[in-house]
Design an enzyme around this catalytic site. Structure first.
Site, mmCIF file in Angstrom:
data_model
loop_
_atom_site.group_PDB
_atom_site.id
_atom_site.type_symbol
_atom_site.label_atom_id
_atom_site.label_comp_id
_atom_site.label_asym_id
_atom_site.label_seq_id
_atom_site.Cartn_x
_atom_site.Cartn_y
_atom_site.Cartn_z
ATOM 1 N N ASP A 108 0.865 -1.172 0.000
ATOM 2 C CA ASP A 108 0.000 0.000 0.000
ATOM 3 C C ASP A 108 0.912 1.235 0.000
ATOM 4 O OD1 ASP A 108 -2.154 1.681 -0.092
ATOM 5 O OD2 ASP A 108 -3.244 0.740 1.546
HETATM 6 C C1 BGC Z 1 -5.002 3.257 0.041
HETATM 7 C C2 BGC Z 1 -5.132 2.254 -1.065
HETATM 8 C C3 BGC Z 1 -4.985 2.933 -2.393
HETATM 9 C C4 BGC Z 1 -3.630 3.622 -2.437
HETATM 10 C C5 BGC Z 1 -3.323 4.286 -3.757
HETATM 11 C C6 BGC Z 1 -3.758 4.101 -0.096
HETATM 12 O O1 BGC Z 1 -3.741 5.146 0.794
HETATM 13 O O2 BGC Z 1 -5.008 2.591 1.290
HETATM 14 O O3 BGC Z 1 -6.352 1.574 -0.947
HETATM 15 O O4 BGC Z 1 -5.119 2.007 -3.427
HETATM 16 O O5 BGC Z 1 -3.604 4.592 -1.413
HETATM 17 O O6 BGC Z 1 -4.071 5.399 -3.971
#
Ligand code: BGC
Length: 751
Positions: free
Chosen positions: A286
């Site tokens: 993530d």
């Molecule tokens: C979120 C993800 C997301 C990623 C990219 C993160 O903060 O937890 O679910 O896909 O950002 O935007």
């Protein structure tokens, strides 16, 4: 007007992505791998965000410029948030033409409930219990996304969510594991179609692996404590099911799980995912979750963080720069083996190969297609159908709905709001592009005289990233006008709820009632006119005790997307008979959380006795305000007793449960018939009920329909005391009904 799109449209939309599977087994990936230098390999595992859109903090927060130094030297395998066929083509060209091996980028983006055409937030859409519909909306999202030059969405989120304080419940499918797994599969199939290399399908991502929905006190990113049985029986099944249907990628969760952050958790990634399940797709971290191993306190620096994450099985580093800065040295020093590195690179290259990018790096960048595909009529028609199927009728005392009056007041800060219905995680939606409730009503019911008052303001502060909630709590200047219009109306529609950015990532709340002055406004209006239809727009279950006690009609309308206003008007006017059922319980109070239907018994279960020594809160009823599976219709359905064809089931056979449902009203309506099972005695404690099947079906006025469910070994299996997966002999109770709280039962013995 009758919108007659459902089946034909859904099928047409589904087949557009279903050309023959062409998982080519060429050796392009191996060939490439054999030619790559260590630097080039490391580069493939690096992903960073380009553009102003940021979804989290990190080293390069605020970076709006492309890192050409990295791009042109092959140090980037993927970017996120680059939108548009033209932009994508330009960036791809730079990489393909300037790097030694010309390995194309894969472009990722959070397409959570539509790209330009916005569908209901996933929690809302899950209330449709309509798997074909959810596959179709993901399909349309893929068509638009791929046309905009993006080949990979970070969706679906399949975290089971039992805590409505957690803002990200809006992104999931609610509190149930079985339903969550069915919906996850449908969404994955919708995004990916049956041929990932087709230009109108995109790679999906099973996220967040794992346990993220159980963050302590519903605070985002918080720690998770959970036993292994719960992990395996409650959290894991949607992920396992998605892996089984070929989801192209997985994403780590931010949280730790009993002390071990998921990004560096070899049990999750190596033992389960890549071991037991033999998953051959790619795992992305993530946003900076590799770097966050440092604040988690398990790594001293990025060097250690990178070592832990890749060895645990995280293949690509999103926005953390830990891999690109450290992996080379880690391999040279022997702290990460070449095998581990190659395995990660192979997975990234295989994703590119499956998408067809290794054969044609430019195949997704077609500006003409982009211009033609956005917000097409059939996409909007589907958005309207999905929206009205997601609406849940919570209360309809005295049949106040469908609307009958000719003088109707529409009151509330959301009634003319064209932005809130788009919700959070709105991808490339244009701001203010939803049909507001007021627009939907005036267009859909031209014979009615609608008046309007805003009543009070609702916004959460200066921008969408406001850290603290700043809801207007003082300005009552709009109350007088609201009271005036309410007084002279036959019926009042109050449109209240949460603004779009009050739910979603990092939008945890400690109180989940109507924010700001809305409840006060509602009470003032109620003093002058009690014929109120409360239309709620929100991203999570709310505590609505006073509302439920006093307001005769309540309609849960979530954040329903581009066509929200039309869809709600279809339901309020009676053009569409509501059929949605909650997939997450609504608590009576915050103190009751987590409240979910499939809890365990405990040694002192809440059996209804008025003794003091049992599992309860002294000051609130044990039941939720609105339970899982609950939702009303304009039809009246009755259920026959449930019958089982046999009272004994042997291993390997199935047993059939039957029930007849009758529509005792003059309105045709759809019903979601739900099957639950209880394993009475197990080697570990078992839930009081578990959803194990459902069927949604139209039952005509006056008609009786028989529903049958086959109960197989698979439905009775679970991770047992010794962690093996299977059934245990003994007594099972079978329940069928219209919600988790209104059930008829029968029982059988498994020999
Ligand atoms: C979120 C993800 C997301 C990623 C990219 C993160 O903060 O937890 O679910 O896909 O950002 O935007």
């Amino acid at each position: 007007m009758k919108l007659n799109l459902p089946l034909a449209l859904v099928v047409a939309i589904l087949i557009t992505g279903c050309s023959n599977d062409s998982t080519k087994k060429d050796n392009k990936v191996e060939e490439l791998l054999s030619q790559m230098t260590l630097d080039e390999k490391v580069g493939q595992l690096n992903q960073y965000a380009v553009g102003p859109e940021l979804t989290g903090p990190g080293e390069k927060t605020g970076q709006t410029k492309v890192r050409y130094d990295q791009l042109l030297s092959g140090q980037v395998g993927s970017v996120l948030n680059v939108l548009g066929a033209k932009n994508g083509r330009e960036m791809q060209k730079q990489v393909v033409e300037n790097t030694r091996l010309g390995i194309p980028l894969v472009f990722g983006y959070d397409v959570i409930h539509g790209y330009k055409t916005i569908f209901p937030i996933p929690l809302g859409e899950s209330a449709s219990w309509d798997l074909e519909l959810m596959e179709a909306t993901a399909r349309v999202a893929a068509v638009e996304t791929s046309a905009a030059g993006v080949q990979w969405t970070f969706a679906p989120m399949m975290d089971v969510g039992r805590d409505p304080r957690w803002g990200r419940v809006m992104e999931g499918a609610g509190e149930d594991t079985y339903l969550g797994a069915e919906i996850a599969k449908a969404r994955v199939k919708g995004f990916q179609g049956s041929d990932l290399s087709s230009t109108n399908t995109i790679a999906a991502c099973a996220k967040h692996f794992a346990g993220y929905g159980f963050s302590e006190s519903g605070k985002d990113y918080n720690n998770v404590y959970m036993g292994q049985h719960m992990l395996l029986n409650t959290v894991i099944p949607p992920f396992k099911a998605s892996a089984a249907v070929g989801v192209a990628t997985f994403m780590n969760s931010f949280n730790d799980l009993d002390g071990i952050p998921s990004t560096a958790n070899p049990y999750l990634l190596r033992d389960l995912l890549k071991g037991d399940w033999k998953y051959d797709g790619m795992v992305v971290s993530d946003w900076n979750s590799v770097g966050e191993l440092i604040p988690h306190g398990v790594a001293r620096n990025k060097y250690e963080a990178a070592r832990m994450a890749i060895n645990a099985g995280s293949d690509m580093d999103m926005e953390g720069a830990a891999y690109v800065e450290n992996l080379k040295q880690l391999v040279e020093k022997g702290e990460v083996s070449m095998n581990v590195l190659d395995d990660a690179v192979r997975r990234v290259l295989t994703l590119k190969q499956r998408l067809g990018l290794l054969d044609d790096p430019y195949k997704y960048f077609d500006e003409a297609r982009e211009a033609e595909q956005m917000m097409k009529k059939e996409h909007l028609d589907l958005a309207r159908d999905a929206a009205r199927k997601s609406i849940v009728l919570l209360k309809n005392q005295g049949n106040l709905l469908p609307l009958k009056g000719k003088r109707i007041a529409v009151i509330g800060p959301l009634a003319k709001d064209k932005d809130t219905p788009i919700g959070n995680w709105r991808a490339a939606a244009d701001p203010n592009s939803a049909v507001s409730l007021f627009e939907g009503l005036t267009e859909g019911m031209p014979d009615v005289n609608f008046t309007y008052a805003e009543g009070c303001k609702l916004s959460i502060g200066p921008n969408n990233f406001a850290n603290e909630l700043q809801i207007e709590n003082n300005d009552r200047s709009g109350f007088a006008e609201a009271i005036r219009v309410a007084r002279s109306a036959e019926v009042v529609i109050m449109n209240l709820g949460e603004p779009a950015y009050m739910s979603g990532e990092a939008r945890s709340r400690s109180e989940i009632g109507l924010p700001g002055l809305q409840l006060e406004l509602l009470k003032e209006v109620y003093k002058v006119n009690k014929n109120i239809v409360l239309v709620l727009m929100n991203g999570r279950p709310l505590t609505i005790e006073w509302e439920s006690e006093n307001i005769p009609a309540i309609v849960e309308a979530w954040h329903l997307g581009s066509m929200a206003g039309h869809a709600i008007a279809d339901v309020l006017s009676g053009k569409y008979n509501p059929s949605g059922k909650l997939t997450m319980s609504f608590p009576r109070s915050v103190g009751q959380i987590p409240v979910y239907y499939n809890h365990k018994m405990t040694g002192r279960p809440s059996t209804g006795s008025n003794m003091v020594f049992y599992t309860h809160h002294m000051d609130v009823e044990r039941s939720p305000r609105y339970p899982f599976g609950y939702g009303l219709s304009y039809s009246i359905f009755s259920y026959s007793p449930v019958t089982l064809i046999d009272s004994v089931k042997t291993a390997g056979t199935s047993i059939t449960a039957k029930v007849t449902v009758t529509n005792n009203s003059a309105a045709d309506g759809e019903e979601v018939v739900q099957l639950y099972i209880r394993d009475v005695v197990g080697s570990i404690t078992r839930p009081v009920l578990e959803l194990k099947g459902f069927q949604k079906s139209m039952i005509k006025a006056g008609e009786s329909k028989e529903f049958t469910f086959e109960i197989t070994d698979e439905l009775l299996s679970f991770y047992r005391r010794d962690f093996s997966f299977g059934t245990e002999p003994g007594e099972f109770e079978v329940f069928v009904g219209p919600s988790s709280a209104q059930l008829q039962s029968a029982s059988f013995t498994l020999k």
